[in-house]
Motif scaffolding. Structure first.
Motif, PDB file in Angstrom:
ATOM      1  N   UNK A  65       0.705  -1.337   0.020  1.00  0.00           N
ATOM      2  CA  UNK A  65       0.099   0.047  -0.104  1.00  0.00           C
ATOM      3  C   UNK A  65       0.916   1.162   0.040  1.00  0.00           C
ATOM      4  N   UNK A  66       1.871   1.170   0.581  1.00  0.00           N
ATOM      5  CA  UNK A  66       2.896   2.076   0.591  1.00  0.00           C
ATOM      6  C   UNK A  66       3.554   2.519  -0.759  1.00  0.00           C
ATOM      7  N   UNK A  67       3.838   1.542  -1.320  1.00  0.00           N
ATOM      8  CA  UNK A  67       4.545   1.499  -2.650  1.00  0.00           C
ATOM      9  C   UNK A  67       3.319   2.254  -3.699  1.00  0.00           C
ATOM     10  N   UNK A  68       2.044   1.708  -3.686  1.00  0.00           N
ATOM     11  CA  UNK A  68       1.104   2.017  -4.533  1.00  0.00           C
ATOM     12  C   UNK A  68       0.772   3.730  -4.270  1.00  0.00           C
ATOM     13  N   UNK A  69       0.862   3.902  -2.840  1.00  0.00           N
ATOM     14  CA  UNK A  69       0.554   5.611  -2.399  1.00  0.00           C
ATOM     15  C   UNK A  69       1.718   6.374  -2.929  1.00  0.00           C
ATOM     16  N   UNK A  70       3.053   5.732  -2.915  1.00  0.00           N
ATOM     17  CA  UNK A  70       4.301   6.548  -3.625  1.00  0.00           C
ATOM     18  C   UNK A  70       3.963   6.598  -5.197  1.00  0.00           C
ATOM     19  N   UNK A  71       3.566   5.798  -5.715  1.00  0.00           N
ATOM     20  CA  UNK A  71       3.347   5.720  -7.130  1.00  0.00           C
ATOM     21  C   UNK A  71       2.336   6.715  -7.573  1.00  0.00           C
ATOM     22  N   UNK A  72       1.206   6.713  -6.848  1.00  0.00           N
ATOM     23  CA  UNK A  72      -0.069   7.571  -7.003  1.00  0.00           C
ATOM     24  C   UNK A  72       0.675   9.052  -6.922  1.00  0.00           C
ATOM     25  N   UNK A  73       1.415   9.235  -5.856  1.00  0.00           N
ATOM     26  CA  UNK A  73       2.068  10.629  -5.672  1.00  0.00           C
ATOM     27  C   UNK A  73       2.824  11.066  -6.853  1.00  0.00           C
ATOM     28  N   UNK A  74       3.748  10.234  -7.232  1.00  0.00           N
ATOM     29  CA  UNK A  74       4.572  10.275  -8.309  1.00  0.00           C
ATOM     30  C   UNK A  74       3.707  10.897  -9.634  1.00  0.00           C
ATOM     31  N   UNK A  75       2.723   9.920 -10.043  1.00  0.00           N
ATOM     32  CA  UNK A  75       1.857  10.155 -11.257  1.00  0.00           C
ATOM     33  C   UNK A  75       1.279  11.612 -11.006  1.00  0.00           C
ATOM     34  N   UNK A  76       0.563  11.831  -9.734  1.00  0.00           N
ATOM     35  CA  UNK A  76       0.128  13.279  -9.330  1.00  0.00           C
ATOM     36  C   UNK A  76       1.288  14.304  -9.805  1.00  0.00           C
ATOM     37  N   UNK A  77       2.353  14.100  -9.337  1.00  0.00           N
ATOM     38  CA  UNK A  77       3.459  15.169  -9.312  1.00  0.00           C
ATOM     39  C   UNK A  77       3.563  15.179 -10.935  1.00  0.00           C
ATOM     40  N   UNK A  78       3.808  14.389 -11.704  1.00  0.00           N
ATOM     41  CA  UNK A  78       4.011  14.192 -13.119  1.00  0.00           C
ATOM     42  C   UNK A  78       3.061  15.104 -13.595  1.00  0.00           C
ATOM     43  N   UNK A  79       1.885  14.890 -13.518  1.00  0.00           N
ATOM     44  CA  UNK A  79       0.664  15.455 -14.219  1.00  0.00           C
ATOM     45  C   UNK A  79       0.780  17.124 -13.812  1.00  0.00           C
ATOM     46  N   UNK A  80       0.781  17.329 -12.580  1.00  0.00           N
ATOM     47  CA  UNK A  80       0.892  18.652 -12.127  1.00  0.00           C
ATOM     48  C   UNK A  80       2.258  19.217 -13.077  1.00  0.00           C
ATOM     49  N   UNK A  81       3.237  18.639 -12.948  1.00  0.00           N
ATOM     50  CA  UNK A  81       4.410  19.343 -13.788  1.00  0.00           C
ATOM     51  C   UNK A  81       3.807  19.620 -15.289  1.00  0.00           C
ATOM     52  N   UNK A  82       3.166  18.803 -15.848  1.00  0.00           N
ATOM     53  CA  UNK A  82       2.848  18.754 -17.332  1.00  0.00           C
ATOM     54  C   UNK A  82       1.769  19.839 -17.393  1.00  0.00           C
ATOM     55  N   UNK A  83       1.126  20.007 -16.600  1.00  0.00           N
ATOM     56  CA  UNK A  83      -0.049  21.260 -16.492  1.00  0.00           C
ATOM     57  C   UNK A  83       0.790  22.364 -16.346  1.00  0.00           C
ATOM     58  N   UNK A  84       1.818  22.491 -15.665  1.00  0.00           N
ATOM     59  CA  UNK A  84       2.440  23.685 -15.272  1.00  0.00           C
ATOM     60  C   UNK A  84       3.275  24.186 -16.588  1.00  0.00           C
ATOM     61  N   UNK A  85       3.717  23.087 -17.362  1.00  0.00           N
ATOM     62  CA  UNK A  85       4.524  23.445 -18.506  1.00  0.00           C
ATOM     63  C   UNK A  85       3.747  23.855 -19.626  1.00  0.00           C
ATOM     64  N   UNK A  86       2.446  23.284 -19.736  1.00  0.00           N
ATOM     65  CA  UNK A  86       1.545  23.501 -20.844  1.00  0.00           C
ATOM     66  C   UNK A  86       1.166  24.946 -20.606  1.00  0.00           C
ATOM     67  N   UNK A  87       1.003  25.453 -19.275  1.00  0.00           N
ATOM     68  CA  UNK A  87       0.434  26.800 -19.012  1.00  0.00           C
ATOM     69  C   UNK A  87       1.404  27.882 -19.195  1.00  0.00           C
ATOM     70  N   UNK A  88       2.692  27.488 -18.752  1.00  0.00           N
ATOM     71  CA  UNK A  88       3.970  28.279 -19.182  1.00  0.00           C
ATOM     72  C   UNK A  88       3.913  28.558 -20.668  1.00  0.00           C
ATOM     73  N   UNK A  89       3.782  27.524 -21.353  1.00  0.00           N
ATOM     74  CA  UNK A  89       3.885  27.409 -22.836  1.00  0.00           C
ATOM     75  C   UNK A  89       2.727  28.529 -23.416  1.00  0.00           C
ATOM     76  N   UNK A  90       1.566  28.320 -22.987  1.00  0.00           N
ATOM     77  CA  UNK A  90       0.419  28.955 -23.518  1.00  0.00           C
ATOM     78  C   UNK A  90       0.558  30.481 -23.202  1.00  0.00           C
TER      79      UNK A  90
END
Length: 104
Positions: A65-90
C-alpha cells in the motif's frame, strides 16, 4: 502448600526462531521434532508459526500500500508538472502573439 507454577517466560526471539524453523519445514511437517528439541508443545509451535505468517502477510500488504501510494504521488506530481509546462507555454505564446499583434 500451593503448587508452584512451572510456566516459562519465553523470549520473542526464541519464539521467532522456532516459528521460522517450523515454516522452513526442514524437520517434521507438524512440528513435533521441532517442539521436542525446543522443549515446547507442538500446538505452541503451530500457533507461533501461524502468528509469524500473519505478521509477514500484514507487513507485505502494508508495504504494498505504501508503494502504491508513492506511485500515485509520483503520477500526480508528473501530471502537475505537465500542466505547469503547458500553462507556461500558453502564456509565453500569448505574450508573443500580443507583441506581434496577433490574437491568440
Amino acid at each position: 502448600m500451593p503448587k508452584r507454577s512451572t510456566k516459562r517466560n519465553l523470549l520473542p526471539q526464541f519464539k521467532f526462531q522456532v516459528a521460522l524453523e517450523a515454516l522452513k519445514e526442514l524437520r517434521s511437517v507438524h512440528g513435533t521434532e521441532i517442539a521436542a528439541s525446543n522443549k515446547v508443545h507442538p500446538s505452541q509451535v503451530t500457533a507461533w508459526k501461524k502468528e509469524l505468517r500473519r505478521a509477514a502477510a500484514s507487513c507485505s500488504s502494508a508495504r504494498g500500500s505504501r508503494i502504491r501510494e508513492f506511485e500515485d504521488q509520483e503520477a500526480h506530481t508528473a501530471e502537475l508538472e505537465h500542466l505547469e509546462k503547458s500553462s507556461l507555454r500558453r502564456s509565453s505564446d500569448s505574450k508573443k502573439c500580443k507583441r506581434l499583434g496577433i490574437e491568440p
